[in-house]
Enzyme design. Sequence first.
Site, PDB file in Angstrom:
ATOM      1  N   SER A  79      -9.780  -0.230   7.830  1.00  0.00           N
ATOM      2  CA  SER A  79      -8.895  -0.515   6.922  1.00  0.00           C
ATOM      3  C   SER A  79      -8.326  -1.607   5.907  1.00  0.00           C
ATOM      4  CB  SER A  79      -7.874   0.954   6.421  1.00  0.00           C
ATOM      5  OG  SER A  79      -8.374   1.533   6.926  1.00  0.00           O
ATOM      6  N   SER A 138      -9.415   1.730   3.836  1.00  0.00           N
ATOM      7  CA  SER A 138      -8.863   3.044   3.026  1.00  0.00           C
ATOM      8  C   SER A 138      -7.892   1.561   1.846  1.00  0.00           C
ATOM      9  CB  SER A 138      -7.047   3.674   4.219  1.00  0.00           C
ATOM     10  OG  SER A 138      -6.654   2.886   4.555  1.00  0.00           O
ATOM     11  N   LYS A 182       0.755  -1.178  -0.190  1.00  0.00           N
ATOM     12  CA  LYS A 182       0.145   0.209  -0.698  1.00  0.00           C
ATOM     13  C   LYS A 182       0.857   1.227  -0.141  1.00  0.00           C
ATOM     14  CE  LYS A 182      -3.929   1.645   2.763  1.00  0.00           C
ATOM     15  NZ  LYS A 182      -4.872   1.715   3.863  1.00  0.00           N
TER      16      LYS A 182
END
Length: 479
Positions: free
Chosen positions: A181, A157, A82
């Site tokens: 997330s 997220s 990420k």
Amino acid sequence: MTTEDYWRLNATDLTTLTRSGDISAEDAVQSAIDRMHEVNPDLNAVVEDLSTEALDRARHLDRSRARGAPVGPLHGVPVTIKINVDQKGHATSNGVVALKDVIASDDAPVVRNLHKAGAVVIGRTNTPEFSFRADTDNPLHGRTHNPWGRHISPGGSSGGAGAAVMAGIGALAHGNDIGGSLRFPAAANGAVTIKPGLGRVPAWNPSQQAERGLLAQSMSVQGLITRSAADLHLSMPSLIAADPRDPFHVPIPWRGEPLDGPIKVAFTKDTFGYALHSEVEKALDTARDALSDAGYQVEEVSPPDVFECGRTGYRTLMGEVLTLMKSDIEAAGSKTIRDIFDVYFQEFPPIVGTDLVQMLAKRSHYAREWSLFMQDYPLVLSPFLPQPFFKPDRDTEGAEGVHEVLGCAVYSYAMNFLGLPAACVPARLADLPSGPQPINIQIAARRWREDLAVDAAAAIEARVGQMHLPLWKRMSAAK
């Protein structure tokens, strides 16, 4: 299976072949890269393509193996990282235009641990601005789409991570979780994840200019999104390896001591006044029956007050965000994210000042109540969300949208405030008017017992099956 199809393999099956030398790390990585190039233009899950360095690393792993060097537990497994976590030589943009040139000088602990285990990073995945939405879109890299269709948000997220792994772009996807997330993208995409408990996975970004707030440190954790529960048992022992840069890491083994007798599971459908959708209820019933048939003792009983704990925890977090982050959001965020935060502060009125200090103290009360409850019930099976996953940009639609996206997700952020592990696993594939959609449930576990939650997720998965097979067939048919 042909070389071109290696991307279809779960990490557990893939490592059986790469570690034995039946297939090369280069072939495994090349297959994942080819898949990324095939489907990512439509999904926009991976926003930085690392194909060249990935293949160089895979060839190095093959040469090392040929010389007789030991191979790691994740030898040749293609993974994604990420973009809010440091990877040496790459931007840690966090989806923010103003941070696009923040180049990491070193790897974060999770990246280092994955490398040490033999994994190969093939790309970096998208996140919303400041990694603070349950949907994934930003002005720097644009919107990520859900492989199941554009009627469902990819979650956030870690939305790029969830969409990538379920589309076959890498067998493992790194993500993180301060209020859901990891679990939101797992639920959106029909993936499996475990939100580790506090202190389990070492965390730090060498590029950061200041230490994170106390709640960010204690609620946010690093983890992985996978296509199968077995892949969590395979990969998480590597992820939790100690790193001295995180002074509060807890160095204990992944597997704990076996529990005596059948494991008791507290089962609840309570949604605190929010409507429980029939498809979510069916998923819960399926998960309950799967655990019962697998030998668990499932009892319908309410755990300690999740609603009060969750809402208090998120309001406390919003107090810290208001104090430490609001100026950065105002200065560097888009109008969209600024507007969303305005509604966040309405949905979760920030606790500040003396009240904030008092709520930080009260956090121990909530954690103690759960610790005592979990002496009798080591696992808690509950909804993750009361409704099927929401549509893209639902959180931009004012108070009602934010309430549907985050307001009702108390089972999610309560676990962050408590610091407890929580798995999220699909238990049903719903055929809704908008299109097919996985329905995930949550399994919380005792502190330090992520392994118990993953075992339970595996038992549910054994009943339901993995969600990626119908997805891949549907994508292939659409071409």
